[in-house]
Scaffold this motif. Structure first.
Motif, PDB file in Angstrom:
ATOM      1  N   TYR A   1       2.176  -0.544  -4.851  1.00 51.61           N
ATOM      2  CA  TYR A   1       2.805  -0.780  -6.111  1.00 51.61           C
ATOM      3  C   TYR A   1       2.564   0.073  -7.098  1.00 51.61           C
ATOM      4  N   TYR A   2       3.626   0.370  -7.876  1.00 51.47           N
ATOM      5  CA  TYR A   2       3.529   1.392  -8.863  1.00 51.47           C
ATOM      6  C   TYR A   2       2.341   0.824 -10.075  1.00 51.47           C
ATOM      7  N   ARG A   3       1.400   1.701 -10.420  1.00 55.94           N
ATOM      8  CA  ARG A   3       0.321   1.241 -11.326  1.00 55.94           C
ATOM      9  C   ARG A   3      -0.707   0.254 -11.077  1.00 55.94           C
ATOM     10  N   VAL A   4      -0.622  -0.237  -9.804  1.00 53.71           N
ATOM     11  CA  VAL A   4      -1.565  -1.490  -9.267  1.00 53.71           C
ATOM     12  C   VAL A   4      -2.439  -0.778  -8.276  1.00 53.71           C
ATOM     13  N   PHE A   5      -3.953  -1.153  -8.814  1.00 55.14           N
ATOM     14  CA  PHE A   5      -4.976  -0.718  -8.152  1.00 55.14           C
ATOM     15  C   PHE A   5      -6.001  -1.977  -7.850  1.00 55.14           C
ATOM     16  N   LYS A   6      -6.546  -1.582  -6.535  1.00 56.02           N
ATOM     17  CA  LYS A   6      -7.488  -2.698  -6.169  1.00 56.02           C
ATOM     18  C   LYS A   6      -8.857  -2.384  -6.562  1.00 56.02           C
ATOM     19  N   PHE A   7      -9.614  -3.139  -7.261  1.00 52.44           N
ATOM     20  CA  PHE A   7     -10.963  -2.661  -7.556  1.00 52.44           C
ATOM     21  C   PHE A   7     -11.954  -3.734  -6.915  1.00 52.44           C
ATOM     22  N   LYS A   8     -13.209  -3.287  -6.359  1.00 51.25           N
ATOM     23  CA  LYS A   8     -14.206  -4.148  -6.030  1.00 51.25           C
ATOM     24  C   LYS A   8     -14.686  -4.973  -7.285  1.00 51.25           C
ATOM     25  N   ASP A   9     -14.956  -6.279  -7.150  1.00 48.35           N
ATOM     26  CA  ASP A   9     -15.358  -7.092  -8.184  1.00 48.35           C
ATOM     27  C   ASP A   9     -16.188  -8.195  -7.575  1.00 48.35           C
ATOM     28  N   LYS A  10     -17.531  -7.906  -7.469  1.00 46.87           N
ATOM     29  CA  LYS A  10     -18.540  -8.913  -6.913  1.00 46.87           C
ATOM     30  C   LYS A  10     -18.334 -10.606  -7.681  1.00 46.87           C
ATOM     31  N   ARG A  11     -17.774 -10.598  -8.684  1.00 43.97           N
ATOM     32  CA  ARG A  11     -17.539 -11.884  -9.598  1.00 43.97           C
ATOM     33  C   ARG A  11     -16.405 -12.672  -9.039  1.00 43.97           C
ATOM     34  N   CYS A  12     -15.432 -12.175  -8.248  1.00 47.58           N
ATOM     35  CA  CYS A  12     -14.219 -12.716  -7.681  1.00 47.58           C
ATOM     36  C   CYS A  12     -14.746 -13.040  -6.189  1.00 47.58           C
ATOM     37  N   THR A  13     -14.274 -14.208  -5.869  1.00 46.59           N
ATOM     38  CA  THR A  13     -14.728 -14.774  -4.485  1.00 46.59           C
ATOM     39  C   THR A  13     -14.420 -13.837  -3.224  1.00 46.59           C
ATOM     40  N   GLN A  14     -13.056 -13.173  -3.390  1.00 45.16           N
ATOM     41  CA  GLN A  14     -12.740 -12.420  -2.304  1.00 45.16           C
ATOM     42  C   GLN A  14     -13.646 -10.936  -2.369  1.00 45.16           C
ATOM     43  N   GLY A  15     -13.923 -10.801  -3.387  1.00 47.35           N
ATOM     44  CA  GLY A  15     -14.903  -9.446  -3.398  1.00 47.35           C
ATOM     45  C   GLY A  15     -13.832  -8.358  -4.080  1.00 47.35           C
ATOM     46  N   PHE A  16     -12.787  -8.554  -4.760  1.00 51.18           N
ATOM     47  CA  PHE A  16     -11.907  -7.564  -5.402  1.00 51.18           C
ATOM     48  C   PHE A  16     -10.917  -8.303  -6.421  1.00 51.18           C
ATOM     49  N   ARG A  17     -10.394  -7.436  -7.151  1.00 59.45           N
ATOM     50  CA  ARG A  17      -9.361  -8.014  -8.156  1.00 59.45           C
ATOM     51  C   ARG A  17      -8.060  -6.940  -8.064  1.00 59.45           C
ATOM     52  N   TRP A  18      -7.199  -7.240  -8.440  1.00 61.26           N
ATOM     53  CA  TRP A  18      -5.831  -6.335  -8.607  1.00 61.26           C
ATOM     54  C   TRP A  18      -5.819  -5.921  -9.901  1.00 61.26           C
ATOM     55  N   THR A  19      -5.340  -4.709 -10.450  1.00 66.79           N
ATOM     56  CA  THR A  19      -5.381  -4.262 -11.725  1.00 66.79           C
ATOM     57  C   THR A  19      -4.179  -3.346 -11.873  1.00 66.79           C
ATOM     58  N   TYR A  20      -3.292  -3.900 -12.977  1.00 66.74           N
ATOM     59  CA  TYR A  20      -2.066  -2.897 -13.411  1.00 66.74           C
ATOM     60  C   TYR A  20      -2.506  -2.112 -14.525  1.00 66.74           C
ATOM     61  N   LYS A  21      -2.483  -1.056 -14.442  1.00 66.51           N
ATOM     62  CA  LYS A  21      -2.851  -0.122 -15.659  1.00 66.51           C
ATOM     63  C   LYS A  21      -1.836   0.804 -16.287  1.00 66.51           C
ATOM     64  N   TRP A  22      -1.560   0.778 -17.640  1.00 66.30           N
ATOM     65  CA  TRP A  22      -0.427   1.680 -18.258  1.00 66.30           C
ATOM     66  C   TRP A  22      -1.035   2.190 -19.322  1.00 66.30           C
ATOM     67  N   TYR A  23      -0.484   3.084 -19.864  1.00 65.75           N
ATOM     68  CA  TYR A  23      -0.704   3.755 -21.244  1.00 65.75           C
ATOM     69  C   TYR A  23       0.097   3.595 -22.432  1.00 65.75           C
ATOM     70  N   GLU A  24      -0.416   3.106 -23.364  1.00 67.03           N
ATOM     71  CA  GLU A  24       0.416   2.673 -24.527  1.00 67.03           C
ATOM     72  C   GLU A  24      -0.394   2.739 -25.838  1.00 67.03           C
ATOM     73  N   ASN A  25       0.593   3.331 -27.061  1.00 71.71           N
ATOM     74  CA  ASN A  25      -0.280   3.387 -28.292  1.00 71.71           C
ATOM     75  C   ASN A  25      -1.530   4.302 -28.267  1.00 71.71           C
ATOM     76  N   GLY A  26      -1.357   5.259 -27.390  1.00 69.16           N
ATOM     77  CA  GLY A  26      -2.559   6.053 -27.198  1.00 69.16           C
ATOM     78  C   GLY A  26      -3.599   5.500 -26.582  1.00 69.16           C
ATOM     79  N   LYS A  27      -3.709   4.383 -25.774  1.00 72.26           N
ATOM     80  CA  LYS A  27      -4.771   3.793 -25.262  1.00 72.26           C
ATOM     81  C   LYS A  27      -4.361   3.286 -23.690  1.00 72.26           C
TER      82      LYS A  27
END
Length: 131
Positions: A74-100
């Protein structure tokens, strides 16, 4: 004061009035294609930076760049390891807006999709035909 048609289409669809420092970018580069899914709001600064980065007018360039940096499908979607999540990862959608850079997180991909679409951001699945 009169407004450009693509701006009127965007504001009418989302029932908002955009600030004056926001421009509407035609994603496919065709300024006559005022389909709501082809319109993306950007600040003047973001719009200039976008075109100055050599990414041209076509979203395909951005999709290819995204495909090269992630394997989520998926466009702009990344999978990141995250030990706080039960399955050990989370999905993240990233975009650029207003200089951030901004991010939306979810452990469930379909819930992430709902959150992204609720904000009016594009949700694009890489098709078999995408190169």
């Amino acid at each position: 004061r009169s407004k450009l048609l693509h701006r009127v289409v965007f504001e009418d669809f989302y029932q908002i009035v955009l600030p004056e420092n926001v421009v509407i970018h035609h994603i496919d580069g065709d300024k006559t294609n005022n389909n709501i899914w082809n319109l993306e709001p950007m600040t003047f600064k973001e719009h200039s930076a976008f075109h100055n980065r050599g990414l041209k007018h076509h979203i395909g360039h951005r999709i290819n760049r995204s495909k090269a940096t992630n394997k989520s499908g998926y466009y702009r979607v990344f999978k990141f390891k995250d030990k706080r999540c039960t399955q050990g990862f989370r999905w993240t959608y990233k975009w650029y807006e207003n200089g951030k850079y901004h991010q939306i997180y979810s452990v469930d991909l379909m819930k992430l999709k709902e959150k992204v679409l609720a904000r009016g951001l594009p949700w694009i699945e890489y098709g078999v035909d995408d190169t």
